[in-house]
Design an enzyme around this catalytic site. Structure first.
Site, PDB file in Angstrom:
ATOM      1  CG  HIS A   6      -1.852  17.694  37.880  1.00 27.83           C
ATOM      2  ND1 HIS A   6      -1.249  16.588  38.078  1.00 27.83           N
ATOM      3  CD2 HIS A   6      -3.009  17.510  37.752  1.00 27.83           C
ATOM      4  CE1 HIS A   6      -1.711  15.402  37.781  1.00 27.83           C
ATOM      5  NE2 HIS A   6      -3.154  16.068  37.478  1.00 27.83           N
TER       6      HIS A   6
ATOM      7  CD  GLU B 117       2.358  16.542  37.977  1.00 27.53           C
ATOM      8  OE1 GLU B 117       1.296  16.396  38.781  1.00 27.53           O
ATOM      9  OE2 GLU B 117       2.380  16.404  36.598  1.00 27.53           O
TER      10      GLU B 117
ATOM     11  NE  ARG C 111      -1.673  10.359  36.377  1.00 23.90           N
ATOM     12  CZ  ARG C 111      -2.796  10.887  36.288  1.00 23.90           C
ATOM     13  NH1 ARG C 111      -3.209  12.109  35.955  1.00 23.90           N
ATOM     14  NH2 ARG C 111      -3.558  10.263  37.331  1.00 23.90           N
TER      15      ARG C 111
END
Length: 334
Positions: A295, A276, A247
């Site tokens: 991602h 993000e 993360r």
């Protein structure tokens, strides 16, 4: 290294699944797939002996595939008989506010996909590690022949993996041919098979100082948020590679950019960022020592069969011995 047939996926957490006490086991009943069902998940439920049905007062379990946490809160409030909820992601921080409502309640039992996507994510972590050691991003951006030639080898170096879940277990397996020296950093004491040693998080800075590669594979909690800040980055070797496939919140992005601008760190591979999505034009996109992969460690095509396998296992647990995988504690949000 253990051989594996093409297409065969092993859930690294399966062996660690622990049957729940009888009084905590949910009871069989109709299972709703929300907000929108998919054929793969419905087939997985039926393959395990479960019954798929629309949400109603008889619903005993929910497989939640997407949508805002507030919507799920409404579903649970209107149907208090729901005893098990399967979440689709490995990380559950997006449901933190909802978990507050259930921190001291027995039901529903919560399970996530933690560990289910370990193979593709660990593979991506290895790809980023090799790419940064060999300076592939910088070479790929170049439009002229580069001299001198530069690049570091993965063979025999010190690798630290922060986190001890399924991704760490699978990455250890992938690193075996490279004869690396692996240290696991985790929240609580306990050995991890394949690692040379395991230490607790209070020794993180000590491990950073001696590691050639650091891979972040930990969950985001209040304690782990920005665990890699200016002091931690300063402790790392100038020739070290940092990879984050967990993360974005685990790293202080401003401190990271400052360290890169100062020429500290050999390279950084980020599949996740904070914020993000990373805004267009952000300096990390074009930094010579950094690559961002948006991602993509686990794509939709990779995730669907793996989530279906997790659902199939947990539905069998629901109908059988309570041998659930990926149990989440609402109190700790992990």
């Amino acid at each position: 290294m253990t051989s594996r047939q093409p297409g065969e996926h092993k859930d690294p957490l399966a062996a660690a699944a622990t049957p729940l006490p009888v009084e905590l086991r949910p009871h069989p009943g109709p299972i709703a797939v929300l907000p929108e069902p998919t054929p793969a998940i419905e087939d997985a439920i039926r393959a395990a002996g479960g019954t798929v049905a629309p949400l109603d007062d008889d619903t005993k379990a929910v497989v939640w595939l997407s949508g805002p946490s507030a919507t799920l809160r409404g579903v649970l409030a209107e149907h208090p008989g729901i005893e098990w909820v399967q979440l689709p992601l490995a990380g559950v921080e997006s449901h933190a506010a909802l978990f507050t409502d259930y921190a001291d309640k027995t039901y529903p039992l919560w399970t996530s996909a933690k560990g289910a996507y370990s193979e593709p994510v660990a593979e991506h972590a290895l790809a980023l590690t090799l790419g940064m050691l060999r300076q592939l991003p910088d070479k790929a951006r170049s439009t002229t022949w580069q001299v001198p030639r530069q690049g570091l080898s993965l063979y025999g170096i010190r690798v630290a993996i922060v986190g001890a879940g399924g991704i760490a277990v699978e990455l250890i397996r992938l690193l075996e041919p490279f004869e690396t020296h692996i240290t696991i950093v985790r929240r609580s004491p306990g050995e991890v098979d394949g690692a040379d040693r395991t230490v607790t998080a209070d020794r993180l800075r000590e491990v950073l100082a001696e590691s050639d590669v650091v891979v972040l594979a930990a969950a985001t909690t209040d304690e782990s948020r920005k665990m890699i800040g200016a002091e931690e980055l300063a402790a790392m070797k100038p020739t070290a590679v940092l990879v984050n496939i967990a993360r974005g919140a685990l790293i202080d992005s401003d401190a990271l950019l400052a360290a890169l601008d100062a020429g500290h760190l050999w390279g950084v591979g980020l599949d996740v960022t904070d914020p993000e999505p990373l805004p267009d034009g952000h300096p990390l996109w074009s930094h010579a020592r950094c690559v961002v992969t948006s991602h993509s460690a686990d794509t939709d095509e990779q995730v669907e069969p793996l989530l279906a396998a997790r659902v199939r296992h947990n539905v069998a647990a629901l109908l059988g011995d309570g041998d659930f995988i990926g149990i989440v504690d609402p109190g700790s949000r992990y």
